[in-house]
Enzyme design. Sequence first.
Site, PDB file in Angstrom:
ATOM      1  N   SER A 251      -1.946   0.165   0.764  1.00  0.00           N
ATOM      2  CA  SER A 251      -1.136   1.096   0.325  1.00  0.00           C
ATOM      3  C   SER A 251      -1.247   2.409   1.297  1.00  0.00           C
ATOM      4  O   SER A 251      -1.752   2.313   2.251  1.00  0.00           O
ATOM      5  CB  SER A 251      -1.171   1.916  -1.185  1.00  0.00           C
ATOM      6  OG  SER A 251      -2.645   2.771  -1.003  1.00  0.00           O
ATOM      7  N   LYS A 252      -0.330   3.384   1.112  1.00  0.00           N
ATOM      8  CA  LYS A 252      -0.294   4.586   1.923  1.00  0.00           C
ATOM      9  C   LYS A 252      -1.722   5.257   2.159  1.00  0.00           C
ATOM     10  O   LYS A 252      -1.930   5.761   3.123  1.00  0.00           O
ATOM     11  CB  LYS A 252       0.456   5.672   1.486  1.00  0.00           C
ATOM     12  CG  LYS A 252       1.789   5.315   1.733  1.00  0.00           C
ATOM     13  CD  LYS A 252       2.886   6.285   1.168  1.00  0.00           C
ATOM     14  CE  LYS A 252       4.160   5.727   0.528  1.00  0.00           C
ATOM     15  NZ  LYS A 252       4.371   5.506  -0.738  1.00  0.00           N
TER      16      LYS A 252
END
Length: 313
Positions: A251-252
């Site tokens: 994910s980010k």
Amino acid sequence: MKGRFAPSPSGRMHLGNVYTALLSRLSAYSQGGSWLLRIEDLDPQRSRYEHARMIEDDLDWLGLAWDEGGLDDRGDAGPYSQSRRSDIYEAFLERLTATGRTYPCRCTRAEIMATQAPHQSDGRVIYGGHCRPRRLGGNAVETESDSRKAAVRLCVTDEDICFVDGVKGPQSFNLTREVGDFILRRADGAWAYQLAVVVDDALMGVTEVLRGDDLLLSAAQQIYLYRLLGFEAPRFVHVPLVCNEEGRRLSKRDAPMGMSYLRQHHTAEEVLGMAAFRVGIIREEQPLSFSELLELVSTEQSADGLFRSSGAK
Ligand code: GLU
């Protein structure tokens, strides 16, 4: 043969996206096919034009050019951004409504998620059919007097949807037990991922859908829609996800796997090499260009054949 990459422009790409983009393009090219880029910007709140631009820039940097689609709508099946395809989805919703299998739903739970591809880690809920009208085997009575805006759901059947996945092999899912009636359009008018992706892949002539294996169950929902709409379903190939150190989908938060970091610290060939190493195309991590990788897989029928021979990392 036509493959595709269909990113949601909700942020910058990371190694996981590079990996699916690389594999779907390798698979398409090793079969003499073409590769399409579609921007899945259904959710106005999460999608940003700048992110779509960055995705294109990152693909360019990696040397993964698309033959069709993208923000400048190259090709004759456009537009290639979902936010500009509402009229098309509307027409197909009408077709589904004509089958008598759709109904309005005023439940609020899970609606928010409908425009997004349901990645397993997002924790989906099975819809119990609260608003399903009697004529479709439910208990609810349709009340026209309810002024709240309604979402549109599609009634699923209690049968096993079977297909053979290019990596996972034979699959069977019962939509009643595993998903429930699913949303086609949210109450706020936003189109659901499941409807949009099927209509788009069908109208754009996509014959192979290669993506992360957390969308495996979605393939069953999509095959159900293909059947109701009278389209032939594409071949599905669900590849293992690239995970972070804790074994979770990237994910980010995993900045060193993000394109911004990768581009600052590596060459494009190094990044492709990293992704290829994780797929098992190469046994030792080394920088390679797309054409070098294509040469390596060209003896295989398609990139997913490599999963079976070497096992994904
Ligand atoms: N747009 C979806 C995502 O980025 C991918 C959907 C698909 O490949 O079918 O998660």
